[in-house]
Design an enzyme around this catalytic site. Structure first.
Site, PDB file in Angstrom:
ATOM      1  N   SER A  13      28.514  28.558  35.601  1.00 30.06           N
ATOM      2  CA  SER A  13      27.748  29.784  36.066  1.00 30.06           C
ATOM      3  C   SER A  13      27.875  30.620  35.357  1.00 30.06           C
ATOM      4  O   SER A  13      26.884  31.416  34.984  1.00 30.06           O
ATOM      5  CB  SER A  13      29.523  31.040  37.165  1.00 30.06           C
ATOM      6  N   ILE A  88      38.581  19.477  24.124  1.00 33.54           N
ATOM      7  CA  ILE A  88      39.481  19.989  22.642  1.00 33.54           C
ATOM      8  C   ILE A  88      38.051  19.053  21.621  1.00 33.54           C
ATOM      9  O   ILE A  88      37.974  17.840  21.898  1.00 33.54           O
ATOM     10  CB  ILE A  88      40.453  20.141  22.465  1.00 33.54           C
ATOM     11  N   LEU A  89      37.364  19.237  20.175  1.00 27.21           N
ATOM     12  CA  LEU A  89      36.953  18.928  19.972  1.00 27.21           C
ATOM     13  C   LEU A  89      36.838  17.955  18.507  1.00 27.21           C
ATOM     14  O   LEU A  89      37.999  19.507  17.887  1.00 27.21           O
ATOM     15  CB  LEU A  89      35.469  19.964  20.330  1.00 27.21           C
ATOM     16  N   HIS A 105      35.512  32.125  26.188  1.00 22.55           N
ATOM     17  CA  HIS A 105      36.964  32.586  25.971  1.00 22.55           C
ATOM     18  C   HIS A 105      37.157  33.518  27.531  1.00 22.55           C
ATOM     19  O   HIS A 105      36.751  34.593  26.759  1.00 22.55           O
ATOM     20  CB  HIS A 105      37.488  32.268  24.687  1.00 22.55           C
ATOM     21  N   THR A 137      34.994  26.791  15.275  1.00 26.81           N
ATOM     22  CA  THR A 137      35.101  25.652  14.236  1.00 26.81           C
ATOM     23  C   THR A 137      36.308  25.085  14.320  1.00 26.81           C
ATOM     24  O   THR A 137      36.956  24.982  16.314  1.00 26.81           O
ATOM     25  CB  THR A 137      36.024  27.450  13.003  1.00 26.81           C
TER      26      THR A 137
END
Ligand code: GAR
Length: 205
Positions: A13, A88-89, A105, A137
Site C-alpha cells: 500500500s 534484515i539487510l 517504519h 544504515t
C-alpha cells in the site's frame, strides 16, 4: 528524472501511494522477495516492471543480498525505496546504497524498532504514535531520520485501529519524502540529513 526502484514483501500500500502521487520520477522497477506479494499486481497495473527474487534459495543472508543488489543495479536506480520490505539487510548491501536507500517504519523511532510496533505502543501506554521515514544504515531501524508523522492514541484503540490511523499518515509522508529527495531538497551528507532550504520554492513551501 531520478530513477526509483521500490522493494516490497507484501501488500504494497505504501508502494501504491508513491506510484499514485504523480511524482516527477521514473519508476524503474518494483522488486519483491515473495512471489505472492499482492503489491506486484498493483505495480503491474501501473505499468511498472516487476521482478521477484526469493530469499529461500540462498544459503546465507549475504549471498541473497549480493544477488538482490545485482538485480537492483540492472535498473540503475538513483534511489531505492523500501516499502514494507521485511528483510534484515546485511551491512555490505546497506553500504552499497548509502545515501540512496530509504525505509518507512511504523513507529516514532527511536521508539519501537522491529516488529509489532502498534501492539507495543499500546502496551506501553503511549499517547502518541506514528511513522518514520529514514535513510537506511546497517543498524536496523536506526538510520538518520528524514521525517515523522504522529497520530494520537485513543483509550479504546486496538493494534488494528492504531495501525490504520498510522497507515493513513504513512501514505502521505512517504510520497512527500520521495518527492523531496527527487528534487534534491533532502540528502544524506556525512551521515546527517541535509535539508536545502534554498531548493524550496516559496510559492509552494
Ligand atoms: C507498513 O506499515 C510499513 O511501515 C511496515 O510494513 C507495512 C507495509 O505495508 N514496515 C515495517 O514494519 C518495516 N520494518 P504495505 O506493504 O501496505 O506498504
Amino acid at each position: 528524472m531520478k530513477r526509483i526502484v521500490i522493494l516490497i514483501s507484501g501488500r504494497g500500500s505504501n508502494m501504491q501511494a508513491i506510484l499514485e502521487a504523480k511524482l516527477p520520477v521514473e519508476f524503474a522497477a518494483v522488486i519483491s522477495n515473495k512471489a505472492e506479494a499482492d503489491g506486484l499486481a498493483i505495480a503491474q497495473q501501473h505499468g511498472i516492471p516487476t521482478a521477484v527474487l526469493s530469499h529461500k534459495g540462498f544459503d546465507s543472508r549475504e549471498s541473497f543480498d549480493t544477488a538482490l543488489a545485482a538485480l537492483i543495479d540492472t535498473y540503475q536506480p538513483d534511489l531505492v525505496v523500501l516499502a514494507g520490505f521485511m528483510r534484515i539487510l546485511s551491512a555490505g548491501f546497506v553500504r552499497h546504497y548509502e545515501g540512496r536507500m530509504i525505509n518507512i517504519h511504523p513507529s516514532l523511532l527511536p521508539a519501537f524498532t522491529g516488529l509489532n510496533t502498534h501492539a507495543r505502543a499500546l502496551a506501553e501506554g503511549c499517547k502518541l504514535h506514528g511513522c518514520t521515514v529514514h535513510f537506511v544504515t546497517p543498524e536496523l531501524d536506526h538510520g538518520p531520520i528524514i521525517a515523522q508523522a504522529a497520530v494520537p492514541v485513543f483509550d479504546d484503540d486496538t493494534p488494528e485501529s492504531l495501525a490504520g490511523r498510522v497507515l493513513v499518515q504513512e501514505h502521505l509522508l512517504y510520497p512527500a519524502v520521495v518527492h523531496w529527495i527527487a528534487e534534491g531538497r533532502v540528502s544524506l551528507e556525512n551521515g546527517l540529513v541535509r535539508v536545502r532550504q534554498d531548493r524550496i520554492d516559496p510559492a509552494t513551501a
